[in-house]
Design a protein around this motif. Structure first.
Motif: not given
Lengths: 337, 237
Positions: A183-198
């Motif tokens: 999860c730590h890695l995911l949050l810093r990945s592109r997907a993590g930022y996309y999720w945040l935006a969504i």
């Protein structure tokens, strides 16, 4: 390892190391009862973290995560009991099927614009389908339950997940740590930022050119598959499965209480929440026992009370203010806690 | 023509929102689409952006057909959209909001130079770099929304009711900004209820009523059209 530690303040690392060391050595001093409590805590921390990927990161509320726990549990247990397949192999079809079911629910919802509470209702509906379906699925015992053979194990059989509570504790600890790092890695990945935006604003995310359908699907499938791994553990630790219990909505609610109380969308929220809830609930039970008071349902009342207090006084959960108190700066860890 | 729309039909269920809408936007133009509430202005923007799928007709951008393409494809081709209601990310800082604007493949590489350009265009945003976007005023949020859209390096930028909910003084400022963006070389498609101001600003305009284009021409001509004056500007007989 360096990429894992980038930007994490030193004080946080020290605390984290102490905390982890404590967990690592806990079984040396803990008695059987405390060990079971710790296993329960880790189980909820793990499952809560998985749920958090979907809700906390991508903003999709699932109230039916018991479905994935149940699928993971039933599939590996059935493969083991009926065909002697090791759970380490059985977990692959279990995760794949759970992920596929997650994909189906996600597809139905996101393709046809079902969101918010309606999406949540859809997740409940599928968990209920499974509960009723498995009630009548006699191949795995139906409503009468499905049992794994239990013997007095003198030695841990790691390959077949048969053995002492201590073994289970360490397996679960490894799972919890692994999903935490993921999860730590995911949050810093592109997907993590996309999720945040969504999560923050689907309209804005769409206007920015994010493929919101695809990234919501990723979150759901990943969350479903990882939750199923929790189900594998559940089956082999408890050794009995009843559809009425495994798939029941109260199971789904139990999973999400930890992250809500700890802090939705934060990395430590599910862990803090699980410790608080299970730890306090067990202490309460212990106190009641000593006092000789027998009140069935007191745990549920306690959960309700905790939820009420958190919603009223700490709407972001316990972790964000706690983090501030501990002096773990927001700059370095802000979006993930 | 950078954007060519022909005979576009859009339905929400059985309700027709766009009825054979045709329009053109030339390279570097500032085109306004005006009309009353519910006339179909936002539907038109959303269809171009790929959020709604039309039932009929065609949309061509820079000569290529983009009809029915999903929004993430359309965005990456160079159509930016400042959505209605200032869709910023309130819990992110100004800087992070701008970074989010540059996540398209076409924009990633030039992130830092674009950032400087946006900050020089909106000095107010530069001052508030580290501030949470949700704590800014409505006007500043609208600037941020525009800045974030510019971060994606669009060639055509569409504004959906940008003046909605802004104080009159800020609306003036906003229209100046839109003019600046246009003068910097971007083609602008502006959808507005503020008919007088947007027609003054625009090279050309279209009037939309009940999902149909009823009138078109230069901004000047539309401003002096009797029908427009009567229906939207409250003057005339």
């Amino acid at each position: 390892m360096k990429f894992l530690l980038d930007g994490v303040p030193r004080s946080a690392l020290v605390l984290l190391a102490l905390f982890f060391a404590g967990l690592l050595f806990a079984p040396m001093v803990a008695n059987d009862y405390v060990l079971v409590v710790l296993v329960t805590i880790l189980y909820f921390a793990y499952a809560g973290q998985c749920w958090n990927i979907m809700m906390g990161f991508a903003g999709q509320l699932s109230l039916g995560h018991a479905l994935y726990i149940g699928l993971g549990a039933y599939i590996t247990a059935a493969l083991y009991v009926k065909f002697g397949v090791s759970p380490w192999i059985g977990l692959f079809p279990a995760l794949a099927i759970s992920g596929a079911v997650g994909a189906l629910i996600g597809f139905l919802a996101f393709r046809f614009g079902v969101s918010g509470v309606y999406f949540a209702i859809l997740t409940i509906a599928f968990a209920e389908f499974a509960r009723i379906g498995f009630d009548h699925f006699t191949w795995v015992g139906g409503a009468g339950g499905f049992f794994l053979p239990v013997a007095n194990y003198t030695q841990n059989d790691f390959f077949n997940l048969r053995g002492s509570q201590r073994m289970f504790y360490y397996i679960l600890l490894a799972m919890t740590v692994a999903v935490f790092i993921l999860c730590h890695l995911l949050l810093r990945s592109r997907a993590g930022y996309y999720w945040l935006a969504i999560r923050e604003s689907p309209e804005a995310a769409e206007a920015l050119g994010i493929n919101i359908f695809r990234y919501k699907m990723y979150a759901v499938v990943l969350s479903a598959a990882l939750t199923a791994l929790g189900g594998v553990f559940f089956a082999f630790f408890y050794n009995n499965l009843f559809p009425e219990q495994v798939f029941h909505i109260s199971r789904s609610i139990e999973i999400i209480l930890g992250p809500i109380i700890g802090g939705i969308g934060t990395l430590f929220g599910p862990i803090v929440g699980a410790f608080l809830l299970t730890g306090l609930a067990e202490s309460l039970r212990e106190v009641m026992l000593r006092l000789g008071v027998d009140l069935p349902g007191v745990k549920q009342v306690f959960y309700g009370f905790c939820l009420l207090v958190v919603v009223m006084f700490l709407p972001d959960g316990v972790w964000p203010p706690l983090k501030k108190k501990l002096g773990l700066d927001r700059d370095t860890e802000r979006k993930e806690g | 023509m950078i954007l060519e729309i022909k005979e576009l039909d859009l339905y929400y269920g059985d309700a027709q929102a766009l009825d054979r809408v045709s329009l053109e936007v030339g390279q570097g133009e500032l085109v306004a689409i005006v009309g009353a509430n519910g006339a179909g202005k936002s539907s038109l923007i959303r269809t171009i952006a790929g959020i709604e799928r039309p039932r009929g007709g065609s949309i061509r951008f820079k000569g290529g057909d983009i009809t029915g393409k999903p929004s993430y494809v359309v965005c990456n081709l160079g159509i930016g959209q400042v959505a209605e209601g200032r869709q910023i990310f309130p819990t992110l800082t100004v800087q992070e909001n701008l970074e989010m604007g540059a996540l398209l493949p076409r924009a990633r590489e030039k992130l830092s130079s674009e950032m400087e350009r946006v900050y020089s265009l909106f000095p107010r945003l530069a001052e508030r770099r580290e501030q949470f976007a949700g704590t800014m005023s409505g006007g500043e949020q609208q600037m941020l929304a525009i800045g974030r859209c510019l971060m994606g390096q669009p060639e055509l930028i569409m504004f959906d009711e940008p003046s909605l909910g802004l104080a009159p003084a800020l609306v003036q400022e906003l229209f100046q900004t839109i003019r600046k963006v246009n003068e910097a070389g971007l083609t602008v498609l502006l959808v507005e209820q503020n008919v007088a101001m947007s027609l003054k600003l625009a090279n050309r305009g279209y009037v939309i009523e009940n999902g149909r284009i009823v009138l078109s021409g230069s901004g000047e001509k539309l401003l002096h059209d009797d029908g427009v004056r009567q229906a939207y500007l409250g003057v005339g007989h």
